[in-house]
Design a protein around this motif. Sequence first.
Motif, PDB file in Angstrom:
ATOM      1  N   THR A 281      -3.629  11.382   1.876  1.00  0.00           N
ATOM      2  CA  THR A 281      -2.145  11.880   1.984  1.00  0.00           C
ATOM      3  C   THR A 281      -1.580  10.465   2.704  1.00  0.00           C
ATOM      4  OG1 THR A 281      -3.041  12.909   4.072  1.00  0.00           O
ATOM      5  CG2 THR A 281      -2.628  14.225   1.881  1.00  0.00           C
ATOM      6  N   GLU A 282      -2.181   9.607   3.553  1.00  0.00           N
ATOM      7  CA  GLU A 282      -1.773   8.590   4.106  1.00  0.00           C
ATOM      8  C   GLU A 282      -1.326   7.430   3.174  1.00  0.00           C
ATOM      9  OE1 GLU A 282      -0.625   8.774   7.367  1.00  0.00           O
ATOM     10  OE2 GLU A 282      -1.375  10.814   7.275  1.00  0.00           O
ATOM     11  N   VAL A 283      -1.650   7.513   2.118  1.00  0.00           N
ATOM     12  CA  VAL A 283      -1.280   6.550   0.965  1.00  0.00           C
ATOM     13  C   VAL A 283      -0.160   6.360   0.332  1.00  0.00           C
ATOM     14  CG1 VAL A 283      -2.524   5.254  -0.892  1.00  0.00           C
ATOM     15  CG2 VAL A 283      -4.191   6.282   1.030  1.00  0.00           C
ATOM     16  N   GLN A 284       0.580   5.553   0.294  1.00  0.00           N
ATOM     17  CA  GLN A 284       1.909   5.954  -0.455  1.00  0.00           C
ATOM     18  C   GLN A 284       2.025   5.885  -1.768  1.00  0.00           C
ATOM     19  OE1 GLN A 284       4.767   3.774   2.197  1.00  0.00           O
ATOM     20  NE2 GLN A 284       4.031   4.579   3.910  1.00  0.00           N
ATOM     21  N   ASN A 285       1.260   4.743  -2.508  1.00  0.00           N
ATOM     22  CA  ASN A 285       1.300   4.694  -3.895  1.00  0.00           C
ATOM     23  C   ASN A 285      -0.063   3.869  -4.292  1.00  0.00           C
ATOM     24  OD1 ASN A 285       1.794   1.870  -3.323  1.00  0.00           O
ATOM     25  ND2 ASN A 285       3.685   2.164  -2.544  1.00  0.00           N
ATOM     26  N   ASN A 286      -0.057   3.934  -5.692  1.00  0.00           N
ATOM     27  CA  ASN A 286      -1.348   3.615  -6.367  1.00  0.00           C
ATOM     28  C   ASN A 286      -1.478   2.244  -5.915  1.00  0.00           C
ATOM     29  OD1 ASN A 286      -1.594   6.013  -7.620  1.00  0.00           O
ATOM     30  ND2 ASN A 286      -0.513   5.146  -9.535  1.00  0.00           N
ATOM     31  N   SER A 287      -0.525   1.241  -5.687  1.00  0.00           N
ATOM     32  CA  SER A 287      -0.794  -0.173  -5.376  1.00  0.00           C
ATOM     33  C   SER A 287      -1.426  -0.268  -3.920  1.00  0.00           C
ATOM     34  CB  SER A 287       0.330  -0.967  -5.676  1.00  0.00           C
ATOM     35  OG  SER A 287       1.186  -1.209  -4.369  1.00  0.00           O
ATOM     36  N   GLU A 288      -0.997   0.591  -3.237  1.00  0.00           N
ATOM     37  CA  GLU A 288      -1.535   0.651  -1.801  1.00  0.00           C
ATOM     38  C   GLU A 288      -3.121   1.129  -1.919  1.00  0.00           C
ATOM     39  OE1 GLU A 288       1.264   2.090   1.391  1.00  0.00           O
ATOM     40  OE2 GLU A 288      -0.590   2.947   2.258  1.00  0.00           O
ATOM     41  N   LEU A 289      -3.312   2.083  -2.886  1.00  0.00           N
ATOM     42  CA  LEU A 289      -4.729   2.588  -2.909  1.00  0.00           C
ATOM     43  C   LEU A 289      -5.707   1.329  -3.101  1.00  0.00           C
ATOM     44  CD1 LEU A 289      -6.296   5.270  -2.662  1.00  0.00           C
ATOM     45  CD2 LEU A 289      -5.619   5.440  -5.282  1.00  0.00           C
ATOM     46  N   ARG A 290      -4.914   0.814  -4.333  1.00  0.00           N
ATOM     47  CA  ARG A 290      -5.984  -0.513  -4.873  1.00  0.00           C
ATOM     48  C   ARG A 290      -6.208  -1.475  -3.846  1.00  0.00           C
ATOM     49  NH1 ARG A 290      -2.504  -2.971  -8.777  1.00  0.00           N
ATOM     50  NH2 ARG A 290      -2.590  -1.203  -9.819  1.00  0.00           N
ATOM     51  N   LYS A 291      -5.048  -1.646  -2.834  1.00  0.00           N
ATOM     52  CA  LYS A 291      -5.127  -2.648  -1.841  1.00  0.00           C
ATOM     53  C   LYS A 291      -6.231  -2.373  -0.749  1.00  0.00           C
ATOM     54  CE  LYS A 291      -0.825  -4.896  -1.952  1.00  0.00           C
ATOM     55  NZ  LYS A 291       0.405  -4.765  -1.778  1.00  0.00           N
ATOM     56  N   LEU A 292      -6.305  -0.918  -0.510  1.00  0.00           N
ATOM     57  CA  LEU A 292      -7.347  -0.277   0.387  1.00  0.00           C
ATOM     58  C   LEU A 292      -8.686  -0.476  -0.237  1.00  0.00           C
ATOM     59  CD1 LEU A 292      -5.617   2.930   1.434  1.00  0.00           C
ATOM     60  CD2 LEU A 292      -6.278   1.291   3.002  1.00  0.00           C
ATOM     61  N   LEU A 293      -8.876  -0.403  -1.397  1.00  0.00           N
ATOM     62  CA  LEU A 293     -10.178  -0.632  -2.195  1.00  0.00           C
ATOM     63  C   LEU A 293     -10.890  -1.916  -1.878  1.00  0.00           C
ATOM     64  CD1 LEU A 293     -12.142   1.013  -3.927  1.00  0.00           C
ATOM     65  CD2 LEU A 293     -10.821   0.067  -5.884  1.00  0.00           C
ATOM     66  N   MET A 294      -9.801  -2.721  -2.221  1.00  0.00           N
ATOM     67  CA  MET A 294     -10.106  -4.164  -2.177  1.00  0.00           C
ATOM     68  C   MET A 294     -10.450  -4.800  -0.862  1.00  0.00           C
ATOM     69  SD  MET A 294      -6.915  -5.670  -4.429  1.00  0.00           S
ATOM     70  CE  MET A 294      -7.264  -7.347  -3.420  1.00  0.00           C
ATOM     71  N   LYS A 295     -10.162  -3.902   0.025  1.00  0.00           N
ATOM     72  CA  LYS A 295     -10.573  -4.338   1.467  1.00  0.00           C
ATOM     73  C   LYS A 295     -11.714  -3.524   2.107  1.00  0.00           C
ATOM     74  CE  LYS A 295      -7.002  -7.175   2.733  1.00  0.00           C
ATOM     75  NZ  LYS A 295      -7.068  -8.362   3.575  1.00  0.00           N
ATOM     76  N   THR A 296     -12.392  -2.775   1.070  1.00  0.00           N
ATOM     77  CA  THR A 296     -13.710  -2.341   1.661  1.00  0.00           C
ATOM     78  C   THR A 296     -15.049  -3.020   1.348  1.00  0.00           C
ATOM     79  OG1 THR A 296     -13.909  -1.226  -0.525  1.00  0.00           O
ATOM     80  CG2 THR A 296     -12.852   0.156   0.989  1.00  0.00           C
ATOM     81  N   SER A 297     -15.920  -3.056   1.953  1.00  0.00           N
ATOM     82  CA  SER A 297     -16.938  -4.219   1.986  1.00  0.00           C
ATOM     83  C   SER A 297     -18.241  -3.385   0.926  1.00  0.00           C
ATOM     84  CB  SER A 297     -17.634  -4.402   3.286  1.00  0.00           C
ATOM     85  OG  SER A 297     -18.071  -3.206   3.911  1.00  0.00           O
ATOM     86  N   SER A 298     -19.100  -4.306   0.592  1.00  0.00           N
ATOM     87  CA  SER A 298     -19.925  -3.471  -0.316  1.00  0.00           C
ATOM     88  C   SER A 298     -20.911  -2.951   0.528  1.00  0.00           C
ATOM     89  CB  SER A 298     -20.895  -4.927  -1.291  1.00  0.00           C
ATOM     90  OG  SER A 298     -21.138  -5.866  -0.292  1.00  0.00           O
TER      91      SER A 298
END
Length: 518
Positions: A281-298
Amino acid sequence: MKMSDYWTTMASLVGMLAFCQTILQLVFPPELRLAFLHVLTRLRHVFSSHTYFDITEIDGVNTNELYNAVQLYLSSSVTVNGAVSSRNNNTRLSLTRVPNSSSVTFGLSNNDRITDVFNGVTVLWEHVVVQRQVQSFSWRPMPEEKRGFTLQINKRDKDLVLDSYLDYIVGKSEEIRRRNEERLLYTNSRGVSLDVRSHPWDSVRFKHPSTFDTLAMDPEKKKRIMEDLREFASGQGFYQKTGRAWKRGYLLYGPPGTGKSSLIAAMANYLGYDIYDLELTEVQNNSELRKLLMKTSSKSIIVIEDIDCSINLTKRGKNKKKNGSYEYDPGLINGSGLEEPGSSVTLSGLLNFTDGLWSCCGSEKIFVFTTNHIEKLDSALLRSGRMDMHIHMGFCKFPALKILLKNYLRLEEDEMDGVVLEEMEECVEEAEITPADVSEVLIRNRSDAVKAVRELVCVLKERVVKRKKSVGLKKKKEEGDEEEEDEADEEQEKRALDSPNRNREVFGFQDEEEEKEK
Ligand SMILES: Nc1ncnc2c1ncn2[C@@H]1O[C@H](COP(=O)(O)OP(=O)(O)OP(=O)(O)O)[C@@H](O)[C@H]1O
Ligand SMILES: [Mg+2]
């Protein structure tokens, strides 16, 4: 030669050697001395049946990762699996405790040796520490000591070291590091800058005590999950070979208080992974969601709790009709619709998040979604590849109850009264009680096991009675409703038969006739 001459010659030889040494120390700079010693060591190595590998702590100006890996491997192997054994009983071990770590690790002291056995081959490790002679110019201050490991291995076993032993050490050390370090729990918050450099996740130390041992659930199911996790974590080769992204999805569903969040914590502790708790609910749009994903580590678990409450995920491309069935809406197939007002994260965005091209960046990731209402979720979200394993966390059954009794009261099955156990077994399923509720009763009485068990039996029995009552009432209500419905139907039928237009209504021609009349 006379004896006295011999001793005179020997004395002069020793004197000469001492003189040379003094000259060497006085005349030659330390670098040359070191080089000389180096040459001597090399000569020794050439004529030896062994091969030597030097792994220095600092490689040029960079820290040598391999040195750290070897140090960690040797330190833990001493304690963990006994793979390393000391040849000399007087090998000295140094003890260390990393900040915030709960375990003490052992390390080799300066210039001590230790043997290790790998695939039946014995190797010898020596920890070499020498004083750094000159501080050559460097942007980075160098440590005063020059440290390194020397690995001695038989020449015929050289290939083994190069092919697999060092890889094995690196892998093992990563595993040890993960186990020793505390895990991090990340969360996202609204309005955090998402430019390339900044980190959109806030982290705190994650110290959840839940493990698979403390988790009350069907032992068979537990075993299957643990196996699945193990296979996933060691399955790099498999995923590579089959062309699949190295990730896995778990959907945990069931009523509140059945251990979904506890299972996630147990998974993280089991694998030593960090957790990214994604607040959708804190994520504003799909592109923000993708950026969050990109910043996760393995080596991490990405969690979305209560997925059904986070965004409206009901049936992609379908609209619910009044009669409860779904009708296809082509306008929604691209995922452009069905979002909550104010949030533009769409189902399609979420599907891409879990199974799109971006989902595999970083690899070795586990996605876990939880919900109390699986029936509300779109089948696209549930399909294999996205949510590979659906795990039902249900009400407490007898095997789970026994685990709770053991964990909270230290009561083993054979220590308990057989009659009480039977009573519990008989009513626990019918009571439909969550592990959270059972835990509550046990915590309340944890200082008195007998009282705890007695109270638990009472609670279970009360619940059974209550449930039976409410089922009876429900049945009665349904029967009442059915009777009322029958009466209403009869009334309607009667009116229809009395009506002059009865055929139209009964056969559904009403609309047509009305059209004609118009
Ligand atoms: N299966 C279980 N095994 C051990 N403890 C459990 C289990 N289920 C619940 N508990 C206990 O109950 C508490 C609540 O459990 P948890 O938060 O894991 O439930 P949940 O299924 O995630 O609930 P919700 O759907 O409300 O998020 C935990 O603190 C835990 O101690
Ligand atoms: Mg939960």
